[in-house]
Every structure is written in C-alpha cells, then in structure tokens.
Write a protein that holds these residues in place. Structure first.
Motif, short mmCIF file in Angstrom:
data_model
loop_
_atom_site.label_atom_id
_atom_site.label_comp_id
_atom_site.label_asym_id
_atom_site.label_seq_id
_atom_site.Cartn_x
_atom_site.Cartn_y
_atom_site.Cartn_z
N LYS A 142 37.38 38.89 45.80
CA LYS A 142 36.00 39.07 45.30
C LYS A 142 35.91 40.31 44.42
N SER A 143 36.60 41.38 44.82
CA SER A 143 36.59 42.61 44.03
C SER A 143 37.13 42.36 42.63
N LEU A 144 38.24 41.65 42.54
CA LEU A 144 38.84 41.34 41.24
C LEU A 144 37.94 40.45 40.40
N LEU A 145 37.30 39.50 41.04
CA LEU A 145 36.40 38.58 40.31
C LEU A 145 35.18 39.30 39.77
N VAL A 146 34.68 40.29 40.52
CA VAL A 146 33.48 41.02 40.11
C VAL A 146 33.79 42.14 39.13
N PHE A 179 39.70 39.38 34.46
CA PHE A 179 40.92 38.59 34.56
C PHE A 179 40.59 37.10 34.66
N PRO A 180 41.34 36.24 33.97
CA PRO A 180 41.18 34.79 34.17
C PRO A 180 41.47 34.44 35.63
N ILE A 181 40.93 33.33 36.09
CA ILE A 181 41.09 32.94 37.49
C ILE A 181 42.56 32.82 37.87
N ASN A 182 43.37 32.28 36.96
CA ASN A 182 44.80 32.12 37.28
C ASN A 182 45.49 33.47 37.46
N GLU A 183 45.04 34.49 36.73
CA GLU A 183 45.64 35.81 36.87
C GLU A 183 45.19 36.47 38.18
N VAL A 184 43.92 36.24 38.56
CA VAL A 184 43.44 36.74 39.85
C VAL A 184 44.27 36.11 40.97
N ALA A 185 44.51 34.80 40.84
CA ALA A 185 45.32 34.09 41.84
C ALA A 185 46.71 34.70 41.94
N TYR A 186 47.32 34.97 40.80
CA TYR A 186 48.67 35.55 40.77
C TYR A 186 48.69 36.93 41.43
N LYS A 187 47.68 37.75 41.10
CA LYS A 187 47.62 39.10 41.67
C LYS A 187 47.39 39.07 43.18
N PHE A 226 31.76 31.67 42.10
CA PHE A 226 31.42 32.98 42.66
C PHE A 226 31.23 33.99 41.55
N ARG A 227 32.14 34.01 40.58
CA ARG A 227 32.03 34.95 39.45
C ARG A 227 30.74 34.69 38.67
N LYS A 228 30.45 33.45 38.39
CA LYS A 228 29.24 33.11 37.64
C LYS A 228 27.99 33.55 38.40
N LEU A 229 28.01 33.35 39.72
CA LEU A 229 26.87 33.72 40.55
C LEU A 229 26.63 35.22 40.52
N THR A 230 27.68 36.01 40.60
CA THR A 230 27.53 37.47 40.59
C THR A 230 27.12 37.98 39.21
N GLU A 231 27.54 37.31 38.17
CA GLU A 231 27.14 37.71 36.82
C GLU A 231 25.67 37.47 36.56
N GLU A 232 25.09 36.49 37.25
CA GLU A 232 23.68 36.15 37.07
C GLU A 232 22.76 37.07 37.85
N LYS A 275 37.79 59.59 32.01
CA LYS A 275 38.43 58.56 31.19
C LYS A 275 38.72 57.28 31.97
N LEU A 276 38.94 57.40 33.27
CA LEU A 276 39.31 56.25 34.09
C LEU A 276 38.16 55.70 34.92
N ALA A 277 36.96 56.23 34.70
CA ALA A 277 35.83 55.86 35.55
C ALA A 277 35.53 54.36 35.53
N ALA A 278 35.64 53.74 34.35
CA ALA A 278 35.29 52.33 34.22
C ALA A 278 36.46 51.40 34.54
N VAL A 279 37.64 51.97 34.84
CA VAL A 279 38.81 51.16 35.16
C VAL A 279 38.84 50.90 36.66
N PRO A 280 38.83 49.63 37.09
CA PRO A 280 38.86 49.34 38.52
C PRO A 280 40.09 49.94 39.20
N PHE A 281 39.85 50.65 40.28
CA PHE A 281 40.94 51.26 41.03
C PHE A 281 40.89 50.80 42.47
#
Length: 301
Positions: free
Chosen positions: A254-258, A262-270, A294-300, A38-44
């Motif tokens: 980078k892990s959070l972005l990939v 999360f929006p960039i501002n939330e990644v910054a907060y975390k 960076f996020r856009k580059l990894t998505e491509e 159940k938690l496999a797709a949830v980033p840990f």
C-alpha cells in the motif's frame, strides 16, 4: 525512486540539513529544514525512529498508505519499516511551505534501557506500526515539549563530558511526557517470554519482508521451533506468523502504491512477486480490491 535510510547522518548530509547531534544515533533537526531537504519528497523506508512536533505545517506528509495534510499543532511518530515522504499540496517548492517545528531522529541504541526496536515500541506504544501516526496536541503541550527540546539543543552546544548523559536523560523525560500526554501508559505490558519472541519476530519481519517470507527461516533466526514460534505469536497477537507476514506485505505494498508512481508490475516485483497476476490475486484476497483499484481510490481522496 525508493531508498532506505540506513544512516541518519548520511541522510541529513545528502539533504544538506544541519542537525544538533552528539552521537551517530541521535539528531535534532529543524522541521523546516527537513521538509525542504533535497530528499524530502523521495519515499524512504525508515530504518530509524522519528518524532516530529509541528506548530505549523502547511503541506502533506505520507506515512505508509496514509496521507496527512496541514499538520498544525500535531505530533507525529515514524518507526523503522514505515515508508515516509512529504509533499507540497499547493504545488510550490517544499522550501516555500509554511513550516515551524522540530524533529528528533534516533535509533533504539541511543536509549540504553530500550536498546532494541521492539522494546521502544512496547514501552512507547505510539511507535507501533498499527497505531495512529499523528496526534493533535494543545498549543501548551506543544510549547512544553519544544521547551524540553530547546534545553537538549543547548546541551548539545555545550558538549562537555556530561552532555551525552544530560541529553539522554532529557530525552527520556520527553518520551515519558509524550506518553503521559497521549495517555498511552495503559498499552505498556511487562513482557513475558512469548511476547518477547513475538515482538522479535515482528521486528524481523518488518525489516526483511521482501527478502524472506518463510516462517521456518524466522524460527531458525530466533533459535526456536516453528511450532513454538507459532504458539508465541498466536498467544501474543491472535494471529499466525504467516498472517503477520501477509499484513506487512500489504502495508508495504500500500505504501508503494500511494507514495510512488511505479507501475503495478514494478510494485509486484519490489514486493518479491515474479508474476504481477499473483501479486494482484494476493492483494485482492487480503484487501478486497485490486492494487490498481486501491491506487485509484487513494488518488480520489
């Protein structure tokens, strides 16, 4: 959503996964069950070590900022502080992905000779954060390793007074066999005092990076001066303690972005930044591009 695996058993129970275990710090899990959990797709954020041996794996695994797909005949290593999740590249449910293999989840406390995380990483370099996480193996090597694990499973089922030491011994053999297969012996060093201090510092940073970024605080925890800590870290790594902290901030960012949306501002907060502009400047200075780029580059890719 992001969680930290603090307890292996709790993670497996929440995922409805059955495991072979004798203690709370060592589990053997069928890879198909783990991928379908159940938690496999949830980033840990892993607070554990994991070895994953795949005969067949037709899906996607995310480790930090790296993506790995179709991991047939591979072995993967995941360490504390590394963010991990798995996906189904085809869009089907994870439980329908073609998977065959086995995973071992453990804490350093299970290995009596290497009862600290940094000792595990020093003696078995494939667990180091900066080394590759996944390696291709021959089918014969895969079969050999799985054979040892099958014996460990059998011993878990027996569960007599000698089972724990038998499993520990077989696991030690497994780890050293993996080391030989990967020819990793050359990376092991006998630790001097400065290396031990540097390794302990890096381990602390990896587990506390969001909460603590001040070098002096780490020096106090290690009961050494800031100057001595800097000397040890520079001698062992060629980098300053501050740069090690920055490196881990970037790794986790980078892990959070990939692995999350999360929006960039939330990644910054975390990551401990009050202002998103400061996070963007920091990230661009270290990486050369903005978090959004960076996020856009990894998505491509």
């Amino acid at each position: 959503m992001m969680n930290c695996v603090q307890d292996i058993q709790e993670y497996l129970e929440k995922s409805d996964i059955n495991a072979y275990c004798l203690t709370s710090d060592f589990f053997i899990v069928d890879l198909k069950d783990l991928a379908a959990g159940k938690l496999a797709a949830v980033p840990f954020l892993h607070d554990i070590f994991e070895i994953s041996i795949s005969k067949i794996y037709r899906g996607q695994v995310n480790i930090g900022a790296e993506r790995y797909t179709n991991l047939d005949s591979t072995i993967g290593f995941y360490s504390p502080s590394q963010m991990f999740s798995c996906e189904n590249a085809s869009g089907d449910q994870l439980g329908r992905v073609e998977v065959e293999g086995v995973a071992i989840m453990f804490r350093s406390s299970f290995l009596t000779r290497y009862d600290k995380d940094y000792l595990v990483q020093n003696s078995f370099p494939f667990f180091r954060v900066y080394t590759p996480s996944v390696y291709e193996l021959s089918s014969s090597d895969i079969d050999e390793l799985v054979h040892v694990i099958d014996h460990m499973k059998d011993e878990v089922k027996i569960r007599d007074t000698s089972s724990l030491e038998m499993v520990r011994s077989m696991f030690s053999i497994l780890m050293h066999r993996i080391k030989r297969i990967l020819r990793a012996d050359v990376h092991e060093v006998k630790m001097h005092r400065f290396q031990e201090i540097a390794c302990q510092f890096e381990e602390m940073v990896s587990m506390n990076i969001v909460k603590e970024k001040d070098v002096c605080s780490y020096a106090k925890r290690l009961f050494v001066s800031k100057v001595y800590l800097s000397e040890c870290v520079r001698k062992a790594t060629g980098k300053s303690p501050k740069q090690i902290i920055m490196d881990y901030l970037i790794l986790q960012s980078k892990s959070l972005l990939v692995q999350t949306s999360f929006p960039i501002n939330e990644v910054a907060y975390k990551m401990g930044f009050v202002e998103v502009t400061n996070f963007t400047k920091f990230f661009k200075k270290q990486v050369g591009i903005t978090p959004r780029e960076f996020r856009k580059l990894t998505e491509e890719e």
